[in-house]
Design an enzyme around this catalytic site. Structure first.
Site, PDB file in Angstrom:
ATOM      1  N   ASN A  44       0.362  -1.518  -0.011  1.00 26.22           N
ATOM      2  CA  ASN A  44       0.019  -0.660   0.287  1.00 26.22           C
ATOM      3  C   ASN A  44       0.447   1.338  -0.116  1.00 26.22           C
ATOM      4  O   ASN A  44       2.302   1.124   0.680  1.00 26.22           O
ATOM      5  CB  ASN A  44      -0.689   0.296   1.220  1.00 26.22           C
ATOM      6  CG  ASN A  44      -0.891  -0.057   2.301  1.00 26.22           C
ATOM      7  OD1 ASN A  44       0.737  -1.138   2.829  1.00 26.22           O
ATOM      8  ND2 ASN A  44      -0.713   0.563   3.811  1.00 26.22           N
ATOM      9  N   GLU A  46       0.267   5.488   0.565  1.00 27.47           N
ATOM     10  CA  GLU A  46      -0.232   6.334   1.039  1.00 27.47           C
ATOM     11  C   GLU A  46      -0.526   7.894   0.107  1.00 27.47           C
ATOM     12  O   GLU A  46       0.651   8.146  -0.148  1.00 27.47           O
ATOM     13  CB  GLU A  46      -0.693   6.455   2.907  1.00 27.47           C
ATOM     14  CG  GLU A  46      -1.300   5.213   3.499  1.00 27.47           C
ATOM     15  CD  GLU A  46      -1.421   4.948   4.630  1.00 27.47           C
ATOM     16  OE1 GLU A  46      -0.508   5.743   5.303  1.00 27.47           O
ATOM     17  OE2 GLU A  46      -1.836   3.826   5.271  1.00 27.47           O
ATOM     18  N   CYS A  55      -3.918   0.608  -2.101  1.00 22.48           N
ATOM     19  CA  CYS A  55      -4.057  -0.135  -1.507  1.00 22.48           C
ATOM     20  C   CYS A  55      -3.295  -1.457  -2.453  1.00 22.48           C
ATOM     21  O   CYS A  55      -2.793  -1.528  -3.330  1.00 22.48           O
ATOM     22  CB  CYS A  55      -5.327  -1.561  -2.310  1.00 22.48           C
ATOM     23  SG  CYS A  55      -6.843  -0.749  -0.824  1.00 22.48           S
ATOM     24  N   GLU A  57      -3.462  -4.413  -3.183  1.00 30.55           N
ATOM     25  CA  GLU A  57      -3.997  -5.155  -3.895  1.00 30.55           C
ATOM     26  C   GLU A  57      -4.046  -4.629  -4.969  1.00 30.55           C
ATOM     27  O   GLU A  57      -3.707  -5.644  -6.741  1.00 30.55           O
ATOM     28  CB  GLU A  57      -5.333  -5.856  -3.778  1.00 30.55           C
ATOM     29  CG  GLU A  57      -4.811  -6.591  -2.320  1.00 30.55           C
ATOM     30  CD  GLU A  57      -6.107  -5.679  -0.725  1.00 30.55           C
ATOM     31  OE1 GLU A  57      -4.835  -4.512  -1.287  1.00 30.55           O
ATOM     32  OE2 GLU A  57      -6.698  -6.004   0.130  1.00 30.55           O
TER      33      GLU A  57
END
Ligand code: THU
Length: 139
Positions: A44, A46, A55, A57
């Protein structure tokens, strides 16, 4: 297809070190296995403006698709606070499930792992039933 689940879990766990999480300190690592046996990793990432956060994924999916790979077998997801002694299961958020549904069929496996030996497997179909998918637009 054949795969080494322990190795995939180790890969996902190691990706948590790459997470950029100055705000949540919640580190997620993913290992996405394509049907041709390649592994795409993700963490991830940010952002100070919060909504651009990506994210783990989706990082893995977008790396794969950007390299021309669109057929997938499974994804291993690991996550927890950066200083956690042991991990809990970390399910994918709704946005990531929707991205999975763009490229994966009902039987795509979502593997949530706490450790090399503790993991649970779900199908995309049970994780996101009644989804809006390419079938709705393309038939
Ligand atoms: N996060 C992921 O990377 N994957 C998930 O499936 C759930 C949430 C990230 C986003 C954010 O950086 C942090 O975890 C806390 O929400």
């Amino acid at each position: 297809m054949e795969y080494d689940i322990k190795e995939l879990i180790r890969t996902a766990l190691s990706m948590r070190k790459m997470s950029y999480t100055p705000y949540s300190h919640f580190n997620v690592g993913a290992a996405l296995l394509s049907k041709d046996g390649r592994v795409f990793t993700g963490c991830n990432i940010e952002n100070a403006s919060y909504t651009p956060t990506n994210c783990a994924e989706r990082t893995a999916f977008f790396k794969a698709v950007s390299e021309g790979v669109k057929d997938f077998e499974l994804i291993v997801i690991t996550g927890g606070k950066e200083d956690a002694k042991e991990l809990d299961y970390c399910p994918p958020c709704g946005v990531c499930r929707q991205v999975m549904s763009e490229f994966c069929d009902d039987s795509f496996k979502i593997i949530l792992a706490k450790s090399e030996t503790e993991y649970k497997t779900y199908s995309l179909d049970e994780s996101l039933p009644l989804r809006f998918s390419p079938k709705n637009l393309l038939g």
